[in-house]
Design an enzyme around this catalytic site. Sequence first.
Site, PDB file in Angstrom:
ATOM      1  N   ASP A  84       0.887  -1.229  -0.022  1.00  0.00           N
ATOM      2  CA  ASP A  84       0.091   0.230  -0.069  1.00  0.00           C
ATOM      3  C   ASP A  84       0.880   1.268  -0.028  1.00  0.00           C
ATOM      4  OD1 ASP A  84      -1.585   2.309   0.737  1.00  0.00           O
ATOM      5  OD2 ASP A  84      -3.024   0.911   1.731  1.00  0.00           O
TER       6      ASP A  84
ATOM      7  N   LYS B 203      -3.684  12.236  -1.859  1.00  0.00           N
ATOM      8  CA  LYS B 203      -2.729  12.513  -0.830  1.00  0.00           C
ATOM      9  C   LYS B 203      -1.791  13.604  -1.353  1.00  0.00           C
ATOM     10  CE  LYS B 203      -4.616   8.948   2.163  1.00  0.00           C
ATOM     11  NZ  LYS B 203      -4.426   7.605   2.713  1.00  0.00           N
TER      12      LYS B 203
ATOM     13  N   ARG C 255      -1.127  14.283  13.931  1.00  0.00           N
ATOM     14  CA  ARG C 255      -0.207  13.905  12.862  1.00  0.00           C
ATOM     15  C   ARG C 255       0.226  15.104  12.337  1.00  0.00           C
ATOM     16  NH1 ARG C 255      -2.235   9.802   8.625  1.00  0.00           N
ATOM     17  NH2 ARG C 255      -3.245  11.480   7.889  1.00  0.00           N
TER      18      ARG C 255
HETATM   19  C1  LIG Z   1      -5.543   6.946   2.852  1.00  0.00           C
HETATM   20  C2  LIG Z   1      -5.479   5.590   2.881  1.00  0.00           C
HETATM   21  C3  LIG Z   1      -6.287   4.568   2.599  1.00  0.00           C
HETATM   22  C4  LIG Z   1      -7.710   5.007   1.854  1.00  0.00           C
HETATM   23  O1  LIG Z   1      -8.196   4.255   1.052  1.00  0.00           O
HETATM   24  P1  LIG Z   1      -9.508   4.550   0.177  1.00  0.00           P
HETATM   25  O2  LIG Z   1     -10.107   3.667  -0.309  1.00  0.00           O
HETATM   26  O3  LIG Z   1      -9.313   5.896  -0.808  1.00  0.00           O
HETATM   27  O4  LIG Z   1     -10.504   5.300   1.287  1.00  0.00           O
HETATM   28  C5  LIG Z   1      -6.028   3.206   2.378  1.00  0.00           C
HETATM   29  N1  LIG Z   1      -4.762   2.651   2.861  1.00  0.00           N
HETATM   30  C6  LIG Z   1      -3.986   3.610   3.437  1.00  0.00           C
HETATM   31  C7  LIG Z   1      -2.653   3.132   4.067  1.00  0.00           C
HETATM   32  C8  LIG Z   1      -4.260   5.087   3.575  1.00  0.00           C
HETATM   33  O5  LIG Z   1      -3.240   5.608   3.874  1.00  0.00           O
END
Ligand SMILES: *Cc1c(COP(=O)(O)O)cnc(C)c1O
Length: 420
Positions: free
Chosen positions: A219, A245, A393
């Site tokens: 991820d 982000k 954070r």
């Molecule tokens: C922000 C974030 C998500 C968000 O997932 P969405 O499907 O866009 O809501 C998932 N995994 C991590 C590690 C994140 O920081």
Amino acid sequence: MTTATDLETQPAPGPEAQPSAADLDARDPLRRYRDLFVGADDPALPAYLDGNSLGRPVKALAERYRRFVDDEWGGRLIRGWDETWLRKPFALGDRIGAATLGAAPGQTVVADSTTVSLYKLLRAALDARPGRHEIVIDRSNFPTDRYVVEGVAAETGSTVRWLEPDAAGGVTADDVRAVLGPETAVLVLSQVAYRSGHLADVPGITRLAHEHGALVLWDLCHSAGAVPIELDAWEVDLATGCTYKYLNGGPGSPAFVYVNRALLDGLRQPIQGWMGERTPFEMGQDYRPADGIRRFLSGTPPITGMIAIEAMLELIEEAGMPAIRAKSEALTAFAVRRIDEQLVPLGVELTSPRNPAARGSHVTIDHPAFPAMVPELWEQGVIPDFRRPTGIRLGFSPLSTSFAEVALGIGAIEERLQHS
Ligand SMILES: *Cc1c(COP(=O)(O)O)cnc(C)c1O
């Protein structure tokens, strides 16, 4: 090129002579980028420290959206699909791959949300490891990652093997080595931990997993656009991440999905939709997965959510990831110095790695007064993120965050702690 190390060591004859925020901003080789973002000079919002949750919009976007509405959508209507939109998820995927992921063309596509992409990739990876029944993930991973893993485990009769890293750190190669075995099918890990900011050893952990016959799904939500990534060189199997982000795609902009070329034709994802079919416009009876990364598409791609990503990518391509990473390290190093000087004496704890090379572009601090304090900070236009149970954070988006914002944010926290 000025590096983070130069910025930290240039004057510094003694601990009292640390460079001021103003000095650091004046010497920042990327300082001109800040003016290219909406709201960067808004006096009602003196410190935006949450660009890692939602990046600021690029100013040039208003004109781009206008052109999209008038010319592309309004002017071309349904013809737009054939002319540009059907290719956009792949073209934009390749561009994200080249600018931020170290991925050669043909392996990255933009579609769905990170959550849905995690599901698709995890199911595909599990199917590719028949006879193995364990999915490895850490308790400190983002909720959606943990929930998807638990859901897929229940659906497929797999077992979840939980790692429990330190609160101020994250998953290490040693943690992974301790649980890998003949049952391990897939690991689901974040390159940058969303709370602590810990930067994982992606090549090392990926290599270890491969030695045990397992796949790793990385991820990259808190890393794409902020830290160096070399998916091809690191022989990463699968990855996904958000674009709202550090890629400033706007609220709910679609995720990117990366599948290593070596795996592509052997993988099947579970949400079989017409856009991932070999010949979608023949509208055939049977689903045959398309060749290449297109088999990871399901339904109609969200084109409107891709416009802002393109505008941000232009800036990232121009600035270059090495300079972006250098600024990011300088920002977190400056923040940690100020936290040590101004907040630690007031009982604040740094819950992030101390070594700038071991963290992404945010740091977390904890104090029992923070849950009540965050809404007050937001009220005064100082915007960090609250992270349960007692964390603040501080996220720094290298092209749009100034050292002055960091100093102001930490000063505001100090002032409130002194008067609480
Ligand atoms: C922000 C974030 C998500 C968000 O997932 P969405 O499907 O866009 O809501 C998932 N995994 C991590 C590690 C994140 O920081």
